[in-house]
Design a protein around this motif. Sequence first.
Motif, PDB file in Angstrom:
ATOM      1  N   UNK A   1       0.535   0.920  17.628  1.00 28.83           N
ATOM      2  CA  UNK A   1       1.509   0.023  18.350  1.00 28.83           C
ATOM      3  C   UNK A   1       1.426  -1.474  17.906  1.00 28.83           C
ATOM      4  N   UNK A   2       2.112  -1.498  16.679  1.00 31.35           N
ATOM      5  CA  UNK A   2       1.870  -3.105  16.145  1.00 31.35           C
ATOM      6  C   UNK A   2       2.945  -3.732  15.943  1.00 31.35           C
ATOM      7  N   UNK A   3       4.299  -3.360  16.867  1.00 38.10           N
ATOM      8  CA  UNK A   3       5.416  -4.128  16.847  1.00 38.10           C
ATOM      9  C   UNK A   3       6.373  -3.347  15.909  1.00 38.10           C
ATOM     10  N   UNK A   4       7.689  -3.884  15.816  1.00 27.39           N
ATOM     11  CA  UNK A   4       8.441  -3.386  14.851  1.00 27.39           C
ATOM     12  C   UNK A   4       9.178  -4.538  13.918  1.00 27.39           C
ATOM     13  N   UNK A   5       9.511  -4.099  12.531  1.00 28.33           N
ATOM     14  CA  UNK A   5      10.268  -5.110  11.827  1.00 28.33           C
ATOM     15  C   UNK A   5      11.316  -4.425  11.197  1.00 28.33           C
ATOM     16  N   UNK A   6      12.282  -5.187  10.753  1.00 29.44           N
ATOM     17  CA  UNK A   6      13.653  -4.912  10.087  1.00 29.44           C
ATOM     18  C   UNK A   6      13.486  -5.313   8.668  1.00 29.44           C
ATOM     19  N   UNK A   7      13.740  -4.591   7.638  1.00 25.36           N
ATOM     20  CA  UNK A   7      13.791  -5.078   6.440  1.00 25.36           C
ATOM     21  C   UNK A   7      15.150  -5.076   5.715  1.00 25.36           C
ATOM     22  N   UNK A   8      15.940  -6.028   5.350  1.00 21.25           N
ATOM     23  CA  UNK A   8      17.268  -6.012   4.850  1.00 21.25           C
ATOM     24  C   UNK A   8      17.344  -6.166   3.567  1.00 21.25           C
ATOM     25  N   UNK A   9      18.042  -5.605   2.615  1.00 16.76           N
ATOM     26  CA  UNK A   9      18.378  -5.910   1.451  1.00 16.76           C
ATOM     27  C   UNK A   9      19.191  -4.999   0.906  1.00 16.76           C
ATOM     28  N   UNK A  10      19.605  -5.014  -0.462  1.00 17.47           N
ATOM     29  CA  UNK A  10      20.140  -3.794  -1.396  1.00 17.47           C
ATOM     30  C   UNK A  10      19.090  -2.965  -1.661  1.00 17.47           C
ATOM     31  N   UNK A  11      19.473  -1.699  -1.765  1.00 14.75           N
ATOM     32  CA  UNK A  11      18.480  -0.595  -1.814  1.00 14.75           C
ATOM     33  C   UNK A  11      17.480  -1.060  -3.061  1.00 14.75           C
ATOM     34  N   UNK A  12      17.866  -1.510  -4.355  1.00 16.25           N
ATOM     35  CA  UNK A  12      16.908  -1.819  -5.267  1.00 16.25           C
ATOM     36  C   UNK A  12      15.836  -2.868  -4.807  1.00 16.25           C
ATOM     37  N   UNK A  13      16.236  -3.737  -3.921  1.00 17.02           N
ATOM     38  CA  UNK A  13      15.232  -4.883  -3.378  1.00 17.02           C
ATOM     39  C   UNK A  13      14.297  -4.016  -2.541  1.00 17.02           C
ATOM     40  N   UNK A  14      14.821  -3.476  -1.756  1.00 16.43           N
ATOM     41  CA  UNK A  14      14.107  -2.684  -0.572  1.00 16.43           C
ATOM     42  C   UNK A  14      12.995  -1.654  -1.335  1.00 16.43           C
TER      43      UNK A  14
ATOM     44  N   UNK B   1       6.183   8.057   2.023  1.00 15.00           N
ATOM     45  CA  UNK B   1       4.844   8.094   1.292  1.00 15.00           C
ATOM     46  C   UNK B   1       4.533   6.694   0.609  1.00 15.00           C
ATOM     47  N   UNK B   2       5.415   5.603   0.522  1.00 15.77           N
ATOM     48  CA  UNK B   2       5.077   4.361  -0.026  1.00 15.77           C
ATOM     49  C   UNK B   2       4.777   3.547   0.982  1.00 15.77           C
ATOM     50  N   UNK B   3       5.171   3.450   2.160  1.00 17.98           N
ATOM     51  CA  UNK B   3       4.966   2.506   3.354  1.00 17.98           C
ATOM     52  C   UNK B   3       4.170   3.122   4.324  1.00 17.98           C
ATOM     53  N   UNK B   4       2.854   2.626   4.230  1.00 11.29           N
ATOM     54  CA  UNK B   4       1.965   3.235   5.096  1.00 11.29           C
ATOM     55  C   UNK B   4       1.195   2.086   6.097  1.00 11.29           C
TER      56      UNK B   4
ATOM     57  N   UNK C   1      19.014   4.730  -6.245  1.00 12.48           N
ATOM     58  CA  UNK C   1      17.884   4.084  -5.758  1.00 12.48           C
ATOM     59  C   UNK C   1      17.483   4.219  -4.040  1.00 12.48           C
ATOM     60  N   UNK C   2      18.739   4.224  -3.400  1.00 16.65           N
ATOM     61  CA  UNK C   2      18.647   4.492  -1.908  1.00 16.65           C
ATOM     62  C   UNK C   2      18.190   5.854  -1.895  1.00 16.65           C
ATOM     63  N   UNK C   3      18.359   6.701  -2.545  1.00 19.26           N
ATOM     64  CA  UNK C   3      18.209   8.088  -2.739  1.00 19.26           C
ATOM     65  C   UNK C   3      16.711   8.353  -2.782  1.00 19.26           C
ATOM     66  N   UNK C   4      16.129   7.519  -3.928  1.00 16.69           N
ATOM     67  CA  UNK C   4      14.674   7.524  -4.197  1.00 16.69           C
ATOM     68  C   UNK C   4      13.806   7.048  -2.972  1.00 16.69           C
ATOM     69  N   UNK C   5      14.527   5.853  -2.297  1.00 18.74           N
ATOM     70  CA  UNK C   5      14.004   5.435  -1.173  1.00 18.74           C
ATOM     71  C   UNK C   5      13.875   6.195  -0.035  1.00 18.74           C
TER      72      UNK C   5
ATOM     73  N   UNK D   1       9.114  -1.699  -0.887  1.00 22.77           N
ATOM     74  CA  UNK D   1       8.355  -0.450  -0.602  1.00 22.77           C
ATOM     75  C   UNK D   1       7.133  -0.354  -1.366  1.00 22.77           C
ATOM     76  N   UNK D   2       7.487  -0.908  -2.814  1.00 20.45           N
ATOM     77  CA  UNK D   2       6.423  -0.638  -3.781  1.00 20.45           C
ATOM     78  C   UNK D   2       5.629  -1.686  -3.665  1.00 20.45           C
ATOM     79  N   UNK D   3       5.414  -2.342  -2.864  1.00 26.35           N
ATOM     80  CA  UNK D   3       4.437  -3.812  -2.555  1.00 26.35           C
ATOM     81  C   UNK D   3       4.702  -4.974  -3.416  1.00 26.35           C
ATOM     82  N   UNK D   4       6.261  -5.055  -3.992  1.00 26.17           N
ATOM     83  CA  UNK D   4       6.273  -6.333  -4.915  1.00 26.17           C
ATOM     84  C   UNK D   4       6.843  -7.471  -4.144  1.00 26.17           C
TER      85      UNK D   4
END
Length: 216
Positions: free
Chosen positions: A171-184, A147-150, A137-141, A188-191
């Motif tokens: 220029x809208x700032x920066x975020x870090x999203x943490x989690x297992x590949x499955x949850x990330x 393509x997914x995160x726009x 799933x990490x490789x998929x991500x 990314x798919x908007x769930x």
Amino acid sequence: MAADTRAPSLVVSERAALADDLVSFGPDAPTILDDWNAQDLLEHLILRERRPDLLVGPHIPLPAIAQWTEKERAKLLEKDWAEQVGIFRNGPGRFSPVRGLDGLLNTGEYFVHHEDLRRARPGWEPRPLPESSERELWNVLRRMAKLLVRTGVDVTLVSPLGGLRLPGTRDQGAVRVHGPASELLLSAFGRDRVARVRIEGEPEAVTALHRGERGI
């Protein structure tokens, strides 16, 4: 000759597991997608790999095409539920355009839609996945994230398997999203309603992330 004891690839195991749950839950089972129940989800899965022409038909502004499309889709729904699930379980047909590309096109698709079904159930919890599945799933991500995160936000995805930075378009700032590949991947798919991730960043940047487009 020694037997092959390797675990099946995730696309194979997810197809089987999703088919099992579709049979168990039934066609009227809810999903986390507001407009879809299990029947709608299964129809989408079958058409995208066996009859993609029927997905395109409704968007062609010709009455004859629309009537033909509805007639062909109705043939699918005439079958009983177990038979419809069996069509999906058997995989792409001989002349399907996705035959031979199952792992490339369907690994993330099956996982996300399986969770769309599972996480609409009361008391759901994330499934513990083996590291090999998380790596798939990490490789998929990594392949699909741009393509997914726009969004205009600078996004960095952080998993136990590594990090992936997606530069913002504004220029809208920066975020870090943490989690297992499955949850990330689900994020990314908007769930957002069900993805178990932790988001760090200035409130304005987090808001911009949620307002941005994700998924396909």
